[in-house]
Enzyme design. Structure first.
Site, short mmCIF file in Angstrom:
data_model
loop_
_atom_site.label_atom_id
_atom_site.label_comp_id
_atom_site.label_asym_id
_atom_site.label_seq_id
_atom_site.Cartn_x
_atom_site.Cartn_y
_atom_site.Cartn_z
N ASN A 1 0.83 -1.21 0.00
CA ASN A 1 0.00 0.00 0.00
C ASN A 1 0.86 1.26 0.00
O ASN A 1 1.95 1.28 0.57
CB ASN A 1 -0.93 0.01 1.21
CG ASN A 1 -1.88 -1.18 1.18
OD1 ASN A 1 -2.04 -1.82 0.14
ND2 ASN A 1 -2.50 -1.49 2.30
N HIS B 1 5.72 -0.67 -2.80
CA HIS B 1 5.29 0.04 -4.00
C HIS B 1 5.35 1.56 -3.84
O HIS B 1 4.71 2.29 -4.60
CB HIS B 1 3.88 -0.42 -4.41
CG HIS B 1 3.84 -1.86 -4.86
ND1 HIS B 1 2.68 -2.61 -4.94
CD2 HIS B 1 4.84 -2.69 -5.25
CE1 HIS B 1 2.97 -3.83 -5.36
NE2 HIS B 1 4.27 -3.91 -5.55
N GLY C 1 -5.49 -8.94 3.11
CA GLY C 1 -6.13 -8.08 2.12
C GLY C 1 -5.36 -7.84 0.85
O GLY C 1 -5.32 -6.71 0.36
N ALA D 1 -11.03 -7.58 7.26
CA ALA D 1 -9.85 -7.62 8.13
C ALA D 1 -10.05 -6.78 9.40
O ALA D 1 -9.53 -7.14 10.46
CB ALA D 1 -8.62 -7.12 7.36
C1 BJW Z 1 -10.43 -7.30 1.81
C2 BJW Z 1 -11.29 -6.32 2.25
C3 BJW Z 1 -11.49 -6.25 3.61
C4 BJW Z 1 -11.20 -6.14 0.15
N1 BJW Z 1 -10.84 -7.10 4.42
N2 BJW Z 1 -9.80 -8.17 2.62
C5 BJW Z 1 6.03 -12.65 -12.39
C6 BJW Z 1 4.94 -13.30 -12.94
C7 BJW Z 1 3.99 -12.59 -13.65
C8 BJW Z 1 4.11 -11.23 -13.86
C9 BJW Z 1 5.19 -10.59 -13.32
C10 BJW Z 1 6.13 -11.30 -12.59
N3 BJW Z 1 7.08 -10.39 -12.16
C11 BJW Z 1 6.74 -9.18 -12.59
C12 BJW Z 1 5.60 -9.25 -13.30
C13 BJW Z 1 4.93 -8.10 -13.95
C14 BJW Z 1 4.08 -7.27 -13.00
C15 BJW Z 1 2.94 -8.14 -12.45
O1 BJW Z 1 2.95 -8.63 -11.35
N4 BJW Z 1 1.90 -8.31 -13.25
C16 BJW Z 1 0.73 -9.08 -12.80
C17 BJW Z 1 -0.50 -8.19 -12.86
C18 BJW Z 1 0.63 -10.30 -13.66
N5 BJW Z 1 4.89 -6.75 -11.91
C19 BJW Z 1 5.59 -5.64 -12.04
O2 BJW Z 1 5.63 -5.04 -13.10
C20 BJW Z 1 6.38 -5.17 -10.84
N6 BJW Z 1 7.71 -4.91 -11.24
C21 BJW Z 1 8.61 -5.89 -11.42
O3 BJW Z 1 8.40 -7.05 -11.09
O4 BJW Z 1 9.80 -5.46 -11.97
C22 BJW Z 1 10.62 -6.47 -12.60
C23 BJW Z 1 9.94 -6.90 -13.88
C24 BJW Z 1 9.39 -5.96 -14.72
C25 BJW Z 1 8.74 -6.38 -15.89
C26 BJW Z 1 8.64 -7.74 -16.19
C27 BJW Z 1 9.21 -8.68 -15.32
C28 BJW Z 1 9.88 -8.25 -14.17
C29 BJW Z 1 5.82 -3.85 -10.31
C30 BJW Z 1 4.45 -3.97 -9.77
C31 BJW Z 1 3.94 -2.60 -9.33
C32 BJW Z 1 2.49 -2.63 -8.88
N7 BJW Z 1 2.03 -1.29 -8.70
C33 BJW Z 1 0.69 -1.06 -8.20
C34 BJW Z 1 0.40 0.46 -8.25
C35 BJW Z 1 1.20 1.15 -7.15
C36 BJW Z 1 0.97 2.62 -7.12
C37 BJW Z 1 -0.44 2.98 -6.83
O5 BJW Z 1 -1.00 2.62 -5.80
O6 BJW Z 1 -1.00 3.67 -7.67
O7 BJW Z 1 0.57 -1.54 -6.87
S1 BJW Z 1 -0.59 -1.96 -9.08
C38 BJW Z 1 -1.58 -2.28 -7.66
O8 BJW Z 1 -1.64 -3.70 -7.40
C39 BJW Z 1 -0.82 -1.65 -6.49
C40 BJW Z 1 -1.00 -2.68 -5.42
O9 BJW Z 1 -0.03 -2.52 -4.42
C41 BJW Z 1 -0.90 -3.97 -6.19
C42 BJW Z 1 -1.47 -5.16 -5.49
O10 BJW Z 1 -2.85 -5.03 -5.27
P1 BJW Z 1 -3.47 -5.55 -3.89
O11 BJW Z 1 -2.94 -4.78 -2.77
O12 BJW Z 1 -3.37 -7.01 -3.81
O13 BJW Z 1 -4.99 -5.06 -4.07
P2 BJW Z 1 -6.18 -5.71 -4.90
O14 BJW Z 1 -7.17 -4.64 -5.16
O15 BJW Z 1 -5.69 -6.48 -6.07
O16 BJW Z 1 -6.80 -6.77 -3.90
C43 BJW Z 1 -7.47 -6.37 -2.72
C44 BJW Z 1 -7.77 -7.62 -1.91
O17 BJW Z 1 -8.33 -7.22 -0.68
C45 BJW Z 1 -8.78 -8.56 -2.59
O18 BJW Z 1 -8.31 -9.89 -2.47
C46 BJW Z 1 -10.05 -8.37 -1.77
O19 BJW Z 1 -10.82 -9.57 -1.67
C47 BJW Z 1 -9.49 -8.01 -0.43
N8 BJW Z 1 -10.36 -7.19 0.39
N9 BJW Z 1 -11.74 -5.62 1.11
C48 BJW Z 1 -10.03 -8.06 3.86
N10 BJW Z 1 -12.32 -5.31 4.13
#
Ligand code: BJW
Length: 242
Positions: free
Chosen positions: A92, A109, A176, A220
């Site tokens: 976050n 992040h 979460g 949570a």
């Molecule tokens: C509740 C609830 C309640 C709701 N109680 N629960 C390996 C494999 C595949 C792909 C890749 C890999 N390595 C790298 C990649 C590429 C890419 C990636 O992962 N892509 C996937 C989408 C497939 N990763 C990257 O590009 C990363 N860089 C990297 O690895 O560099 C090296 C590299 C580059 C290129 C190629 C290969 C290697 C960087 C990732 C940066 C992510 N940035 C963001 C934006 C940040 C800035 C901003 O906030 O604006 O980060 S994207 C967004 O997603 C944000 C979050 O931190 C991140 C994760 O999301 P999160 O926190 O999980 O939220 P949600 O909304 O997805 O889920 C919420 C959850 O809460 C849900 O489960 C609900 O059920 C739950 N929930 N209410 C409890 N009350």
């Protein structure tokens, strides 16, 4: 001699802040207009249409500015107080763990409340309301939020610290997160391979659920304080018996 594991490492995602009214990225409430985060949180999107991407961040900053930590953030801070080596790894960018009193928070992040100069790379704190993109006063370069976008690498030192904390803990609390975004999503696997028990707190099942030891369903802000109170009770009972 093998070192004693830290009792917990805590990995959090947007869901922990959902009860503070911070929007999540995916799932039921995860929307900003008609865009997906994968379309806006990239360097290409910022190059192509900086004003659009800035308006997304301006909207987020204004919405989050008034948000307060909820009982889940407070419980995380309370858990951390039981052992000095407990690390919080968060995806976050909202700063709510720190607002709840947590220390040692690895913001994988980045932070919404920091800017970075696109020209010279300098970073600075900035909490002002800004409807348009500011410039860095010293070199005039365009500012951007100091967050990690898709395709950008995470800070290597932070990531290394997160991996080390994950493989040194007896138990990882995963709170979460959808577990869809890497490399953060690989940390539970690393922890488990090193022997940690995985406990997931999430409103829904996620891609991580099949691999965890315990999945605790619900919000949570309710489930984590309840679970922690039970742990404290067990602990005091076993101390009394011992
Ligand atoms: C509740 C609830 C309640 C709701 N109680 N629960 C390996 C494999 C595949 C792909 C890749 C890999 N390595 C790298 C990649 C590429 C890419 C990636 O992962 N892509 C996937 C989408 C497939 N990763 C990257 O590009 C990363 N860089 C990297 O690895 O560099 C090296 C590299 C580059 C290129 C190629 C290969 C290697 C960087 C990732 C940066 C992510 N940035 C963001 C934006 C940040 C800035 C901003 O906030 O604006 O980060 S994207 C967004 O997603 C944000 C979050 O931190 C991140 C994760 O999301 P999160 O926190 O999980 O939220 P949600 O909304 O997805 O889920 C919420 C959850 O809460 C849900 O489960 C609900 O059920 C739950 N929930 N209410 C409890 N009350």
């Amino acid at each position: 001699m093998a070192s004693t594991p830290t009792p917990f490492v805590i990995l959090t995602g947007a869901g922990i802040s959902a009860d503070s009214r911070v929007p999540t990225f995916r799932g039921r409430d995860g929307f900003w207009n008609t865009y997906r985060v994968e379309e806006l949180a990239t360097p290409q999107a910022f190059n192509n249409d900086p004003d659009l991407v800035w308006s997304f961040y301006h909207w987020r900053r204004e919405r989050i500015r008034s948000c307060q930590p909820n009982p889940a953030h407070e419980t995380v801070a309370a858990i951390q107080q039981t052992h000095s080596a407990i690390t919080i790894i968060t995806q976050n960018v909202d700063g709510l763990h720190q607002a709840a009193g947590s220390v040692n928070t690895l913001e994988l992040h980045g932070s919404l409340w920091r800017m970075r100069c696109c020209i010279c790379g300098n970073r600075w704190e900035d909490r002002k309301s800004r409807t348009s993109i500011p410039s860095y006063p010293f070199c005039g370069g365009r500012a951007r939020p100091d967050v990690v976008w898709f395709g950008e690498t995470l800070d290597a030192t932070l990531l290394q610290a997160a991996v080390e904390a994950s493989i040194s803990a007896a138990c990882m609390l995963i709170i979460g997160t959808s577990g869809l975004v890497y490399p953060a999503a690989s940390l539970p696997g690393e922890a488990q391979r090193a022997g940690a028990t995985l406990i997931e707190f999430n409103r829904e099942e996620t891609t991580l659920t099949p691999g965890v030891d315990i999945h605790i369903a619900g919000r949570a802000a309710e489930t984590l304080p309840r679970w922690w109170a039970q742990q404290r009770q067990h602990q005091s009972v076993s101390l009394d018996e011992g």
